[in-house]
Design a protein around this motif. Sequence first.
Motif, PDB file in Angstrom:
ATOM      1  N   ALA A 121       0.737  -1.282   0.269  1.00  8.62           N
ATOM      2  CA  ALA A 121       0.097  -0.050   0.165  1.00  8.62           C
ATOM      3  C   ALA A 121       0.847   1.137   0.046  1.00  8.62           C
ATOM      4  N   GLU A 122       2.058   1.200   0.109  1.00 15.56           N
ATOM      5  CA  GLU A 122       3.116   2.299   0.163  1.00 15.56           C
ATOM      6  C   GLU A 122       2.924   3.038  -1.272  1.00 15.56           C
ATOM      7  N   GLY A 123       2.729   4.443  -1.091  1.00 18.72           N
ATOM      8  CA  GLY A 123       2.448   5.175  -1.995  1.00 18.72           C
ATOM      9  C   GLY A 123       1.109   5.497  -2.260  1.00 18.72           C
ATOM     10  N   TYR A 124      -0.052   4.850  -1.862  1.00 25.13           N
ATOM     11  CA  TYR A 124      -1.228   5.253  -1.851  1.00 25.13           C
ATOM     12  C   TYR A 124      -2.010   5.952  -0.874  1.00 25.13           C
ATOM     13  N   GLY A 125      -1.300   6.461   0.068  1.00 25.34           N
ATOM     14  CA  GLY A 125      -1.720   7.340   1.206  1.00 25.34           C
ATOM     15  C   GLY A 125      -2.214   6.400   2.509  1.00 25.34           C
ATOM     16  N   SER A 126      -2.924   5.422   2.272  1.00 21.62           N
ATOM     17  CA  SER A 126      -3.389   4.589   3.189  1.00 21.62           C
ATOM     18  C   SER A 126      -3.897   3.376   2.709  1.00 21.62           C
ATOM     19  N   GLU A 127      -4.167   2.345   3.564  1.00 20.38           N
ATOM     20  CA  GLU A 127      -4.638   1.045   3.168  1.00 20.38           C
ATOM     21  C   GLU A 127      -5.931   1.112   2.404  1.00 20.38           C
ATOM     22  N   GLU A 128      -6.834   1.703   3.102  1.00 20.62           N
ATOM     23  CA  GLU A 128      -7.929   2.007   2.479  1.00 20.62           C
ATOM     24  C   GLU A 128      -8.158   2.657   1.222  1.00 20.62           C
ATOM     25  N   GLU A 129      -7.107   3.370   0.854  1.00 20.52           N
ATOM     26  CA  GLU A 129      -7.024   3.975  -0.535  1.00 20.52           C
ATOM     27  C   GLU A 129      -6.689   2.877  -1.363  1.00 20.52           C
ATOM     28  N   TYR A 130      -5.535   2.168  -1.129  1.00 25.45           N
ATOM     29  CA  TYR A 130      -4.790   1.216  -1.526  1.00 25.45           C
ATOM     30  C   TYR A 130      -6.065   0.200  -2.010  1.00 25.45           C
ATOM     31  N   PHE A 131      -6.788  -0.389  -1.172  1.00 23.66           N
ATOM     32  CA  PHE A 131      -8.048  -1.293  -1.444  1.00 23.66           C
ATOM     33  C   PHE A 131      -8.937  -0.620  -2.539  1.00 23.66           C
ATOM     34  N   LYS A 132      -9.156   0.697  -2.370  1.00 24.73           N
ATOM     35  CA  LYS A 132     -10.051   1.224  -3.262  1.00 24.73           C
ATOM     36  C   LYS A 132      -9.644   1.295  -4.541  1.00 24.73           C
ATOM     37  N   VAL A 133      -8.492   1.488  -4.862  1.00 22.63           N
ATOM     38  CA  VAL A 133      -7.633   1.586  -6.104  1.00 22.63           C
ATOM     39  C   VAL A 133      -7.461   0.378  -6.841  1.00 22.63           C
ATOM     40  N   MET A 134      -7.294  -0.639  -6.058  1.00 26.27           N
ATOM     41  CA  MET A 134      -7.184  -2.209  -6.674  1.00 26.27           C
ATOM     42  C   MET A 134      -8.431  -2.619  -6.868  1.00 26.27           C
ATOM     43  N   LYS A 135      -9.585  -2.218  -6.199  1.00 28.59           N
ATOM     44  CA  LYS A 135     -11.025  -2.344  -6.423  1.00 28.59           C
ATOM     45  C   LYS A 135     -11.525  -1.733  -7.955  1.00 28.59           C
ATOM     46  N   GLU A 136     -11.142  -0.407  -8.103  1.00 26.19           N
ATOM     47  CA  GLU A 136     -11.621   0.391  -9.439  1.00 26.19           C
ATOM     48  C   GLU A 136     -10.938  -0.166 -10.358  1.00 26.19           C
ATOM     49  N   GLN A 137      -9.471  -0.397 -10.306  1.00 28.38           N
ATOM     50  CA  GLN A 137      -8.650  -0.414 -11.298  1.00 28.38           C
ATOM     51  C   GLN A 137      -8.397  -2.128 -11.857  1.00 28.38           C
ATOM     52  N   LEU A 138      -8.499  -2.849 -10.878  1.00 29.79           N
ATOM     53  CA  LEU A 138      -8.289  -4.181 -11.265  1.00 29.79           C
ATOM     54  C   LEU A 138      -9.511  -5.225 -10.668  1.00 29.79           C
ATOM     55  N   GLY A 139     -10.516  -4.577 -10.108  1.00 23.44           N
ATOM     56  CA  GLY A 139     -11.610  -5.589  -9.906  1.00 23.44           C
ATOM     57  C   GLY A 139     -11.439  -6.325  -8.736  1.00 23.44           C
ATOM     58  N   MET A 140     -10.167  -6.278  -7.786  1.00 26.15           N
ATOM     59  CA  MET A 140      -9.901  -7.048  -6.960  1.00 26.15           C
ATOM     60  C   MET A 140     -10.758  -6.650  -5.360  1.00 26.15           C
ATOM     61  N   SER A 141     -11.092  -7.516  -4.900  1.00 27.58           N
ATOM     62  CA  SER A 141     -11.633  -7.397  -3.563  1.00 27.58           C
ATOM     63  C   SER A 141     -10.750  -7.413  -2.440  1.00 27.58           C
ATOM     64  N   GLU A 142     -10.935  -7.038  -1.308  1.00 33.84           N
ATOM     65  CA  GLU A 142      -9.923  -6.872  -0.135  1.00 33.84           C
ATOM     66  C   GLU A 142      -9.534  -8.302   0.180  1.00 33.84           C
ATOM     67  N   THR A 143     -10.660  -9.253   0.006  1.00 42.73           N
ATOM     68  CA  THR A 143     -10.078 -10.624   0.169  1.00 42.73           C
ATOM     69  C   THR A 143      -9.171 -11.211  -0.851  1.00 42.73           C
ATOM     70  N   GLN A 144      -9.530 -10.436  -2.066  1.00 44.89           N
ATOM     71  CA  GLN A 144      -8.519 -11.236  -3.101  1.00 44.89           C
ATOM     72  C   GLN A 144      -7.108 -10.590  -2.962  1.00 44.89           C
ATOM     73  N   ILE A 145      -6.910  -9.305  -2.245  1.00 43.22           N
ATOM     74  CA  ILE A 145      -5.743  -8.877  -2.122  1.00 43.22           C
ATOM     75  C   ILE A 145      -4.991  -9.680  -1.312  1.00 43.22           C
ATOM     76  N   MET A 146      -5.534  -9.852  -0.032  1.00 44.10           N
ATOM     77  CA  MET A 146      -5.180 -10.579   1.205  1.00 44.10           C
ATOM     78  C   MET A 146      -4.772 -11.851   0.825  1.00 44.10           C
ATOM     79  N   ASP A 147      -5.487 -12.579   0.034  1.00 40.87           N
ATOM     80  CA  ASP A 147      -4.899 -13.893  -0.416  1.00 40.87           C
ATOM     81  C   ASP A 147      -3.618 -13.969  -1.203  1.00 40.87           C
ATOM     82  N   GLU A 148      -3.754 -12.901  -2.101  1.00 51.13           N
ATOM     83  CA  GLU A 148      -2.441 -12.708  -3.218  1.00 51.13           C
ATOM     84  C   GLU A 148      -1.293 -12.549  -2.071  1.00 51.13           C
ATOM     85  N   ILE A 149      -1.547 -11.440  -1.018  1.00 55.19           N
ATOM     86  CA  ILE A 149      -0.146 -11.452   0.030  1.00 55.19           C
ATOM     87  C   ILE A 149      -0.048 -12.569   0.634  1.00 55.19           C
TER      88      ILE A 149
END
Length: 321
Positions: A121-149
């Motif tokens: 999330a570094e560079g996105y301001g906050s984790e919430e903003e990171y999740f939001k951008v990933m959802k808007e740009q890649l369609g990834m939910s928070e659960t999918q992101i955490m699974d990837e990590i």
Amino acid sequence: MKRNEVLKAVVILQAVCMIALTGMVMVKVWPLPGLKSGDQENSGTPDIPVQEGSGTNSQAVVASVGGKTITMNELTDELLEQYGDAVLRVMMVRIAIDKEAEASGLTLTPDEIELELARSAEGYGSEEEYFKVMKEQLGMSETQIMDEIKYRLLMEKITVRDYPVTDDEIERYIDEHPEQFGSREQYHLKWIVTSTREQAESVLSMLEDGGDFAELASNYSIDAYSAENGGDLGLIEADDPFYDEAVLNAAAGLAVAEIAGPIELEEGYAVIELAGKKSTSGLTGDQLYQAVRRQLALERARPIRELEDELLTRYGAAIMK
């Protein structure tokens, strides 16, 4: 501008297609290179749930153009043909990772996961903003992101377990690369890119007269990627090599909410606004040691792709025709 925006757009498109594919009804799959077919009971291929609703009807019409329709079956076939092997491999590798982690007693702590999320999330301001951008740009939910990590960290642990790194090696690396571990400054930038200096000066004049930056960016910026976001580039490292040095130097001299330009670029001229600044403190103590240990071990380890193939073979991965 030195970023390859075309490449970024292609990566985003591919990711969206792959993510969409994993949620669809998979009616057939093709063999992956290097894997042999086998019995269903022995396969590492996961069961894929069928969602209820009209979308499960293979003949359901999902779009039409000029009177010609596209069915769910046609869409699924096209996605499978383009991305089926890649997505199926990801799913199979994750099953193999779970099995290997269980067999080897490898686990992740909440701190490890949180630290990796913070890095992502570094560079996105906050984790919430990171999740939001990933959802808007890649369609990834928070659960999918955490699974990837989770799977990325587990795969790294599997990869580096046979490559020990001593404390002396860690300390020597830190001493030789102090610039990697100090505090850093980031700029939250917005910009409007025009083809000519005259156009940039016109935009600058409109901003000075009270014009809305996001609206002007949407209407006048030739940087299509940022224009659709109101010219917002997000948080950028003060020494980011993918941005023009002239832009970063101009940002360094601005106060928050100040505007500068025109700034000459390779493809035109930019007007920028500093929307904010952020200073990040470097890693210290055990976190620093673990980060360096991980980095050095990964540099010595075999390629991850090679280890993935080994895990798939170890756990009897097979593709059903």
